[in-house]
Design a protein around this motif. Structure first.
Motif, PDB file in Angstrom:
ATOM      1  N   ALA A  87      -5.739   6.260  13.109  1.00  0.00           N
ATOM      2  CA  ALA A  87      -4.451   6.704  12.568  1.00  0.00           C
ATOM      3  C   ALA A  87      -3.706   5.538  11.928  1.00  0.00           C
ATOM      4  N   ALA A  88      -3.851   4.352  12.517  1.00  0.00           N
ATOM      5  CA  ALA A  88      -3.203   3.159  11.967  1.00  0.00           C
ATOM      6  C   ALA A  88      -4.077   2.564  10.868  1.00  0.00           C
ATOM      7  N   THR A  89      -4.107   3.237   9.718  1.00  0.00           N
ATOM      8  CA  THR A  89      -4.890   2.798   8.560  1.00  0.00           C
ATOM      9  C   THR A  89      -3.950   2.526   7.391  1.00  0.00           C
ATOM     10  N   ILE A  90      -4.179   1.404   6.710  1.00  0.00           N
ATOM     11  CA  ILE A  90      -3.451   1.070   5.487  1.00  0.00           C
ATOM     12  C   ILE A  90      -4.217   1.691   4.322  1.00  0.00           C
ATOM     13  N   GLY A  91      -3.547   2.487   3.469  1.00  0.00           N
ATOM     14  CA  GLY A  91      -4.250   3.211   2.425  1.00  0.00           C
ATOM     15  C   GLY A  91      -3.761   2.908   1.017  1.00  0.00           C
ATOM     16  N   MET A  92      -4.722   2.633   0.115  1.00  0.00           N
ATOM     17  CA  MET A  92      -4.446   2.406  -1.304  1.00  0.00           C
ATOM     18  C   MET A  92      -5.227   3.430  -2.129  1.00  0.00           C
ATOM     19  N   MET A  93      -4.767   3.641  -3.375  1.00  0.00           N
ATOM     20  CA  MET A  93      -5.464   4.531  -4.298  1.00  0.00           C
ATOM     21  C   MET A  93      -5.729   3.805  -5.603  1.00  0.00           C
ATOM     22  N   THR A  94      -6.805   4.206  -6.285  1.00  0.00           N
ATOM     23  CA  THR A  94      -7.160   3.613  -7.575  1.00  0.00           C
ATOM     24  C   THR A  94      -8.076   4.555  -8.331  1.00  0.00           C
ATOM     25  N   ALA A  95      -8.084   4.452  -9.650  1.00  0.00           N
ATOM     26  CA  ALA A  95      -9.070   5.158 -10.458  1.00  0.00           C
ATOM     27  C   ALA A  95     -10.250   4.253 -10.795  1.00  0.00           C
ATOM     28  N   ALA A  96     -10.186   3.010 -10.354  1.00  0.00           N
ATOM     29  CA  ALA A  96     -11.260   2.058 -10.649  1.00  0.00           C
ATOM     30  C   ALA A  96     -12.544   2.458  -9.943  1.00  0.00           C
ATOM     31  N   ALA A  98       0.812  -1.208   0.000  1.00  0.00           N
ATOM     32  CA  ALA A  98       0.000   0.000   0.000  1.00  0.00           C
ATOM     33  C   ALA A  98       0.851   1.265   0.000  1.00  0.00           C
ATOM     34  N   VAL A  99       0.284   2.337  -0.537  1.00  0.00           N
ATOM     35  CA  VAL A  99       0.960   3.633  -0.565  1.00  0.00           C
ATOM     36  C   VAL A  99       1.132   4.174   0.854  1.00  0.00           C
ATOM     37  N   LEU A 100       0.066   4.089   1.649  1.00  0.00           N
ATOM     38  CA  LEU A 100       0.080   4.604   3.018  1.00  0.00           C
ATOM     39  C   LEU A 100       0.270   3.453   3.997  1.00  0.00           C
ATOM     40  N   LEU A 117      -1.002  17.411  -3.467  1.00  0.00           N
ATOM     41  CA  LEU A 117      -0.400  16.659  -2.381  1.00  0.00           C
ATOM     42  C   LEU A 117       0.205  15.363  -2.891  1.00  0.00           C
ATOM     43  N   ALA A 118       1.215  14.880  -2.179  1.00  0.00           N
ATOM     44  CA  ALA A 118       1.767  13.561  -2.471  1.00  0.00           C
ATOM     45  C   ALA A 118       0.696  12.514  -2.177  1.00  0.00           C
ATOM     46  N   PRO A 119       0.774  11.331  -2.831  1.00  0.00           N
ATOM     47  CA  PRO A 119      -0.247  10.303  -2.600  1.00  0.00           C
ATOM     48  C   PRO A 119      -0.462   9.981  -1.124  1.00  0.00           C
ATOM     49  N   GLU A 120       0.639   9.869  -0.347  1.00  0.00           N
ATOM     50  CA  GLU A 120       0.499   9.572   1.080  1.00  0.00           C
ATOM     51  C   GLU A 120      -0.301  10.661   1.802  1.00  0.00           C
ATOM     52  N   GLN A 121      -0.040  11.920   1.437  1.00  0.00           N
ATOM     53  CA  GLN A 121      -0.747  13.025   2.082  1.00  0.00           C
ATOM     54  C   GLN A 121      -2.218  13.059   1.674  1.00  0.00           C
ATOM     55  N   THR A 122      -2.480  12.716   0.413  1.00  0.00           N
ATOM     56  CA  THR A 122      -3.866  12.649  -0.047  1.00  0.00           C
ATOM     57  C   THR A 122      -4.644  11.597   0.737  1.00  0.00           C
ATOM     58  N   LEU A 123      -4.011  10.446   0.947  1.00  0.00           N
ATOM     59  CA  LEU A 123      -4.658   9.381   1.708  1.00  0.00           C
ATOM     60  C   LEU A 123      -4.813   9.763   3.173  1.00  0.00           C
ATOM     61  N   LEU A 124      -3.798  10.386   3.756  1.00  0.00           N
ATOM     62  CA  LEU A 124      -3.891  10.823   5.146  1.00  0.00           C
ATOM     63  C   LEU A 124      -5.041  11.816   5.336  1.00  0.00           C
ATOM     64  N   LYS A 125      -5.198  12.701   4.367  1.00  0.00           N
ATOM     65  CA  LYS A 125      -6.289  13.681   4.431  1.00  0.00           C
ATOM     66  C   LYS A 125      -7.639  12.975   4.414  1.00  0.00           C
ATOM     67  N   LYS A 126      -7.756  11.929   3.583  1.00  0.00           N
ATOM     68  CA  LYS A 126      -9.013  11.180   3.517  1.00  0.00           C
ATOM     69  C   LYS A 126      -9.244  10.407   4.811  1.00  0.00           C
TER      70      LYS A 126
END
Length: 222
Positions: free
Chosen positions: A70-79, A27-29, A53-62
């Motif tokens: 705070a202990a969340t594993i974060g992924m991103m996708t356009a799907a 994962a990114v985050l 924002l960097a991908p990690e920061q985008t996920l942290l914001k979400k």
């Protein structure tokens, strides 16, 4: 049912296990081997300008916006989150569950020529086992997950646009395996084990469902 709560929103999928988990992911985050209380698969618009924002920061914001731990594993996708494929199986006290979202705009065959034109379409997979695994067994489960994904892609006869050969994934796939953070009950989970059998089957079926959703949507939009 598994002891993981699913939140299925058009913009994201969140998985909330009933107990703190050990996670191995790309994962990114918070990728790598981590302890976590939640997993997030966040949708981004592939036609929108790149985030400031960097991908990690985008996920942290979400994560903060959704009030996730705070202990969340974060992924991103356009799907599309409508591509969700999910499968769960039980054997005695053992439960294995899988959630998959699929985008194929970035599909590739392993070993294809590298390029700098990656677009945000990806296959993201989360696999949950309700019994604790050793670190080595988590790594083995991640291998089985990947084998199952590749099998589903081959079964669907998806072709790499780069090489024109059978594809094996996308250039930006992200996968996670998680289980209770406890004394390990499984030191390994190869194909000859019941756990390995369940992992292979649920990932293959969840991937097949998700890929079918994606391929149907692509056909409808042609």
């Amino acid at each position: 049912m598994s002891s993981v709560r699913l939140i299925h929103h058009p913009d994201y999928i969140a998985l909330l296990p009933a107990e703190r988990c050990k996670v191995l992911s790309s994962a990114v985050l918070n990728g790598g081997l981590q302890e976590a209380n939640a997993l997030l698969n966040m949708r981004v618009d592939k036609h929108a300008p790149l985030h400031c924002l960097a991908p990690e920061q985008t996920l942290l914001k979400k994560v903060e916006e959704l009030s996730l731990p705070a202990a969340t594993i974060g992924m991103m996708t356009a799907a599309s989150m409508q591509s969700l494929g999910q499968q769960i199986e039980h054997k005695d006290d053992l439960t294995v569950a899988c959630w998959v979202t699929s985008g194929l705009s970035n599909v590739r065959r392993v070993g294809d020529k590298a390029d700098d034109n990656a677009v945000p379409g990806t296959i993201n997979i989360c696999l949950y086992i309700n019994q604790a695994l050793s670190d080595a067994a988590l790594a083995e489960a991640l291998i089985l997950l990947t084998e199952s994904k590749v099998t589903a892609i081959r079964d669907a006869e998806i072709i790499s646009p780069v090489s024109g050969l059978p594809a094996s994934g996308t250039g930006t796939d992200s996968h996670a395996v998680f289980c209770p953070d406890a004394e390990p009950q499984h030191a390994y989970c190869g194909k000859h084990t019941t756990l390995g059998e369940l992992i292979g089957r649920v990932v293959l079926q969840a991937c097949s469902i998700s890929l079918n959703h994606c391929l149907r949507s692509l056909a409808e939009n042609e």
